[in-house]
Design an enzyme around this catalytic site. Structure first.
Site, PDB file in Angstrom:
ATOM      1  N   GLU A 174       0.835  -1.261  -0.144  1.00  0.00           N
ATOM      2  CA  GLU A 174       0.106  -0.031  -0.088  1.00  0.00           C
ATOM      3  C   GLU A 174       0.736   1.115   0.001  1.00  0.00           C
ATOM      4  O   GLU A 174       0.368   2.508  -0.143  1.00  0.00           O
ATOM      5  CB  GLU A 174      -0.983   0.251   1.200  1.00  0.00           C
ATOM      6  CG  GLU A 174      -0.457   0.145   2.417  1.00  0.00           C
ATOM      7  CD  GLU A 174       0.395  -1.148   2.977  1.00  0.00           C
ATOM      8  OE1 GLU A 174       0.423  -2.011   2.280  1.00  0.00           O
ATOM      9  OE2 GLU A 174       0.786  -1.233   4.417  1.00  0.00           O
ATOM     10  N   ASP A 230     -16.526  18.503   6.296  1.00  0.00           N
ATOM     11  CA  ASP A 230     -17.391  17.309   6.769  1.00  0.00           C
ATOM     12  C   ASP A 230     -18.689  17.529   7.203  1.00  0.00           C
ATOM     13  O   ASP A 230     -19.560  16.901   6.710  1.00  0.00           O
ATOM     14  CB  ASP A 230     -16.433  16.749   8.055  1.00  0.00           C
ATOM     15  CG  ASP A 230     -15.001  16.510   7.762  1.00  0.00           C
ATOM     16  OD1 ASP A 230     -14.641  16.583   6.409  1.00  0.00           O
ATOM     17  OD2 ASP A 230     -14.173  16.449   8.437  1.00  0.00           O
ATOM     18  N   LYS A 370     -10.391  12.318   3.984  1.00  0.00           N
ATOM     19  CA  LYS A 370     -10.798  13.636   3.827  1.00  0.00           C
ATOM     20  C   LYS A 370     -11.030  14.017   2.244  1.00  0.00           C
ATOM     21  O   LYS A 370     -11.871  14.374   1.673  1.00  0.00           O
ATOM     22  CB  LYS A 370      -9.463  14.441   4.193  1.00  0.00           C
ATOM     23  CG  LYS A 370      -9.887  15.862   4.182  1.00  0.00           C
ATOM     24  CD  LYS A 370     -10.930  16.282   5.358  1.00  0.00           C
ATOM     25  CE  LYS A 370     -11.114  17.604   5.795  1.00  0.00           C
ATOM     26  NZ  LYS A 370     -11.685  17.735   7.144  1.00  0.00           N
TER      27      LYS A 370
END
Ligand code: XMP
Length: 514
Positions: A174, A230, A370
């Site tokens: 990753e 958010d 995000k």
């Protein structure tokens, strides 16, 4: 949240890269969920995952007290990929042997030789660089497996059992330093798990709206809107699902940037036609803050007052069953709900008490990062100024005014900050600098303007580049941009006779001045 019909389970064993694994999976257009390693095989079967990824973790697989998975999950006929600790745990659980090896530990970029006829490394390069970070290693592979990669110090850099669809890699596919990491993950996701890679952000939006409709039914929802990315995206999602059953309360504490309150109100009232209550509470907050200089006291007062105002307003609305919050995945980890060892203290004004009397909490963004939230925001047609808003602390300008806060200081700071933001945008720096703002330093100094002596305020400019906001570097802003900002602030903002630029990185300084 209801499971997407092609979801991968990322089982968290406390590794540093758990979020990154989840994000890479989504970048391969496959949806995934992170769950603690304690999830039972029964629950896994019930949720119908297409594949499972075990993350890394700080423990040793042979340590009796280390985190273990439910061994029955290996009987579910679901493909499993173990990464680092996850690889060792798989080896140990299935009858192999893992040992500590202080002599030959590997850390950082490592050259590995792959068996490219294996499933996981199909069409990969035979020799390539990966990122290793381990002391323990697999000494003996379990029955049915074969070794598919080796390095100088690691006889089992990867192994697989294609009959049972079990795969393990000692390195981290990753992270960016693993050159073909995404290819290895795709091989697992597409060829072992059979994922079709048709998940996109618009699927997330549709599925979430459908899920919210079902969950909320004809009940009511309340949301504390801050104007941050958010809470804005969460509110618009809920609004798309249940329209006027949602009421948003926007507590304007008067510590927002210039015109920000009006702009937020305009978007939600005019563009989205939401039930919006804006509470103009500047005077209330300023009177509580009068004479208070200690930064932590200021934060506490603002946090408490915010809750009080919110509670008062929500009581006026009668019974509301659900509270919607813009919690995103990093918040879940920071608040300690994840397994990761690093926990950052979180200080957000939006933190509401749990016992306000709601039936349930709705957190539609709980599994997202995000940048993914921003994609959802764009999908929902939320304007760029909200979607790409730089981080802004809950206590707002209160922690950018050193010492006590007065309306006059607030006005000066708002004007100086607006000029800085305008000039950053003009120079295109708003795209590359991650956070930038003006600070009212509380220092007065002597100057000369016209023919007279002045004794006035000093404004500091702060601009940083950072990825995670835990460390940051001061931005190398071109001198001519700094010059323009300085000239404009001195000429256009009253009571300022000096502008300075902050050239401190974090650490040792923090990004904010308080
Ligand atoms: P520091 O100053 O700790 O800031 O380097 C790191 C990031 O966190 C933001 N920050 C806050 N956010 N409430 C918030 O919601 C706060 O009290 C607070 N203090 C700092 C800061 O703007 C930066 O992005």
């Amino acid at each position: 949240m209801e499971i997407n019909n092609e979801t991968i389970l990322v089982m968290d064993f406390g590794g540093q890269y758990t979020q990154l694994i989840a994000r890479r999976v989504r970048e391969c257009n496959v949806f995934c969920e992170i769950k603690p390693y304690t999830i039972s095989a029964e629950e896994i079967a019930k949720r119908g995952y297409k594949g499972i990824i075990f993350t890394g973790g700080p423990n040793s697989a042979y340590d009796d007290n280390g985190p273990k998975c439910d061994p029955k999950l290996f009987e579910l006929k679901i493909p499993v990929l173990g990464i680092c600790y996850g690889a060792q745990l798989m080896a140990q659980t299935l009858g192999g042997r893992v040992e500590g090896d202080n002599e030959n530990k590997e850390y950082g970029k490592t050259e590995v030789e792959f068996n490219t006829s294996s499933l996981m490394f199909h069409s990969a390069q035979k020799n390539n660089i990966v990122w290793m970070s381990h002391t323990d290693r697999i000494e003996e592979i379990p029955h049915g497996f074969k070794v598919t990669a080796i390095s100088k110090d690691c006889p089992v850099a990867a192994m697989e059992d294609v009959t049972r669809n079990f795969f393990a890699v000692q390195f981290h596919p990753e992270v960016q330093h693993t050159v073909e990491g995404t290819l290895y993950l795709k091989n697992f996701l597409y060829n072992a798990c059979g994922c079709k890679a048709d998940w996109k952000m618009d699927s997330f939006v549709e599925e979430t709206i459908e899920y919210l409709r079902e969950k909320i039914g004809n009940k009511k929802v309340l949301c504390a809107l801050s104007g941050g990315v958010d809470s804005s995206v969460a509110a618009v999602l809920v609004h798309r699902a249940v329209g006027k059953q949602l009421t948003c309360i926007f507590v304007d504490h008067g510590l927002l940037r210039k015109d920000e309150g009006d702009n937020v109100e305009k978007v939600f009232r005019e563009q989205f036609d939401m039930n919006l209550i804006r509470v103009n509470a500047q005077e209330r907050f300023l009177s509580k803050l009068a004479g208070v200089s200690d930064p932590e006291r200021k934060r506490k007062i603002i946090g408490e007052e915010f809750i009080r105002v919110f509670e008062e307003e929500s009581k006026k609305l009668g019974k509301i069953e659900f509270l919607c919050q813009g919690t995103i995945y990093p918040d879940v980890v920071e608040s300690g709900a994840g397994q990761s060892a690093v926990i950052k203290s979180h200080h957000n004004v939006g933190g509401l008490p749990e016992d306000v009397g709601f039936e349930g909490i709705i957190e539609p963004l709980r599994d997202l990062f995000k940048d993914e939230v921003r994609k959802v925001g764009t999908e929902l047609k939320i304007p760029d100024f909200l979607v790409w808003r730089q981080p802004f602390p809950g206590p707002g300008l209160a922690i950018r005014i050193m010492g006590d806060i007065t309306e006059e200081k607030l006005d000066i700071l708002k004007d100086a900050d607006a000029i800085m933001r305008e000039e950053f945008a003009n120079a295109g720096l708003d795209k590359t600098v991650n956070q930038y703002f003006a600070v009212m330093t509380g220092i007065k100094s002597v100057g000369v303007m016209g023919d007279g002596r002045t004794y006035d305020n000093t404004i500091a400019l702060r601009a940083v580049t950072t990825g995670d906001f835990m460390t940051a570097d001061w931005a190398r802003v071109p001198y001519d941009v700094l010059e323009k900002i300085s000239n404009r602030i001195i000429n256009e903002v009253r009571c300022v006779n000096r502008v300075v630029y902050d050239i401190t990185s974090k650490p040792p300084a923090t990004i904010e001045w308080e």
